[in-house]
Write a protein that holds these residues in place. Sequence first.
Motif, PDB file in Angstrom:
ATOM      1  N   ALA A 167     -26.322 -33.402 -32.937  1.00 15.57           N
ATOM      2  CA  ALA A 167     -25.747 -32.215 -33.404  1.00 15.57           C
ATOM      3  C   ALA A 167     -24.521 -31.812 -32.494  1.00 15.57           C
ATOM      4  O   ALA A 167     -24.528 -32.087 -31.422  1.00 15.57           O
ATOM      5  CB  ALA A 167     -26.988 -31.134 -32.896  1.00 15.57           C
ATOM      6  N   LEU A 194     -32.794 -26.916 -31.990  1.00 16.28           N
ATOM      7  CA  LEU A 194     -32.281 -28.505 -31.944  1.00 16.28           C
ATOM      8  C   LEU A 194     -32.993 -29.327 -31.336  1.00 16.28           C
ATOM      9  O   LEU A 194     -33.557 -30.441 -31.568  1.00 16.28           O
ATOM     10  CB  LEU A 194     -30.774 -28.500 -31.465  1.00 16.28           C
ATOM     11  CG  LEU A 194     -29.813 -27.942 -32.227  1.00 16.28           C
ATOM     12  CD1 LEU A 194     -28.516 -27.751 -31.599  1.00 16.28           C
ATOM     13  CD2 LEU A 194     -29.681 -28.439 -33.765  1.00 16.28           C
ATOM     14  N   VAL A 238     -32.914 -34.745 -34.164  1.00 15.44           N
ATOM     15  CA  VAL A 238     -31.647 -34.529 -33.474  1.00 15.44           C
ATOM     16  C   VAL A 238     -31.944 -35.152 -32.022  1.00 15.44           C
ATOM     17  O   VAL A 238     -33.104 -34.909 -31.275  1.00 15.44           O
ATOM     18  CB  VAL A 238     -31.226 -33.069 -32.915  1.00 15.44           C
ATOM     19  CG1 VAL A 238     -30.256 -32.926 -31.897  1.00 15.44           C
ATOM     20  CG2 VAL A 238     -30.960 -32.288 -34.285  1.00 15.44           C
ATOM     21  N   ILE A 267     -26.990 -33.813 -28.389  1.00 18.62           N
ATOM     22  CA  ILE A 267     -26.431 -32.680 -28.837  1.00 18.62           C
ATOM     23  C   ILE A 267     -24.998 -32.454 -27.892  1.00 18.62           C
ATOM     24  O   ILE A 267     -24.809 -32.888 -26.866  1.00 18.62           O
ATOM     25  CB  ILE A 267     -26.995 -31.218 -28.205  1.00 18.62           C
ATOM     26  CG1 ILE A 267     -28.342 -31.227 -28.792  1.00 18.62           C
ATOM     27  CG2 ILE A 267     -26.280 -30.033 -28.537  1.00 18.62           C
ATOM     28  CD1 ILE A 267     -29.341 -30.083 -28.204  1.00 18.62           C
ATOM     29  N   VAL A 293     -27.619 -33.160 -23.641  1.00 23.67           N
ATOM     30  CA  VAL A 293     -26.467 -32.523 -23.989  1.00 23.67           C
ATOM     31  C   VAL A 293     -25.059 -32.766 -23.449  1.00 23.67           C
ATOM     32  O   VAL A 293     -25.227 -33.331 -22.289  1.00 23.67           O
ATOM     33  CB  VAL A 293     -26.678 -31.025 -23.499  1.00 23.67           C
ATOM     34  CG1 VAL A 293     -25.501 -30.192 -24.033  1.00 23.67           C
ATOM     35  CG2 VAL A 293     -27.980 -30.432 -24.287  1.00 23.67           C
TER      36      VAL A 293
END
Length: 280
Positions: A23, A51, A57, A60, A119
Amino acid sequence: MSEQSASDREWKAFEVEVADNVAEVRLIGPGKGNAMGPDFWRELPELVEGLDADDEVRAIIITGSGKNFSYGLDLPAMSGLLAPALADNAKAKPRTDFHNTILDMQRAINAVADSRTPVIASVSGWCIGGGVDLITAADIRYASDDAKFSVREVRVGMVADMGSLARLPAIIGDGHMRELALTGKDIDARRAAAIGLINEVAPTPDDSLALARTTAAQIAANPPLVVQGVKAVLDHMRSAAVADNLRYVAVWNAAFLPSNDLTEAITAVFEKRDPKFSGS
């Protein structure tokens, strides 16, 4: 998950695309320089949690739009939330409300740090104040050569309370963190990489995003439950200290942040001039 996935929804402060188990979340303001106004703080936790709950996913990426990652807190847009606590006669109720506002905003950044899904931040241009809070909550950080970073809160009469003071010591060490937090100075991408704030510096914003995409693809190719386990173990080592720091600074700011210097800082922003602090 809700019937409509996080990637399908329309957001006011973000654009989201999902492809190949990755994502990409792009900050879009609406404030100048992707400044963080009410929409950002309200939407970020819901977006990240959505998410994170999506099994499709596995990584990210967070990046900015335009020339900058983020100018940080949108002071003009957020001034209404600060005003009651800044009043000369502010007592328990407005200070309690302000304390709750701080906790709500902290939860937005915490959602990034607490995500089971790794992330990755890709930074170009300015990354100021709340922007630094956001990238310190990420697991991996890349930047383009034009990136500049500043833990700017001290220069606008605030103690940083969204996570930089809690998370930066584990990333760049106590001495570097104190230098940035006490001076509010700006540093370039090369200095940021030298002190460990940035994993790698790329020549251009597109190159930085390419690094993030490559790393995201490598993470997404690994067993997802194992990736989540690695992240959980790594986060466990510092989660208690971060949570304690965030609780303390929220109480401290609710009690002591309202000041003539903060009022002067906000006024100076509106009047587009340098503030003159009095220590009161």
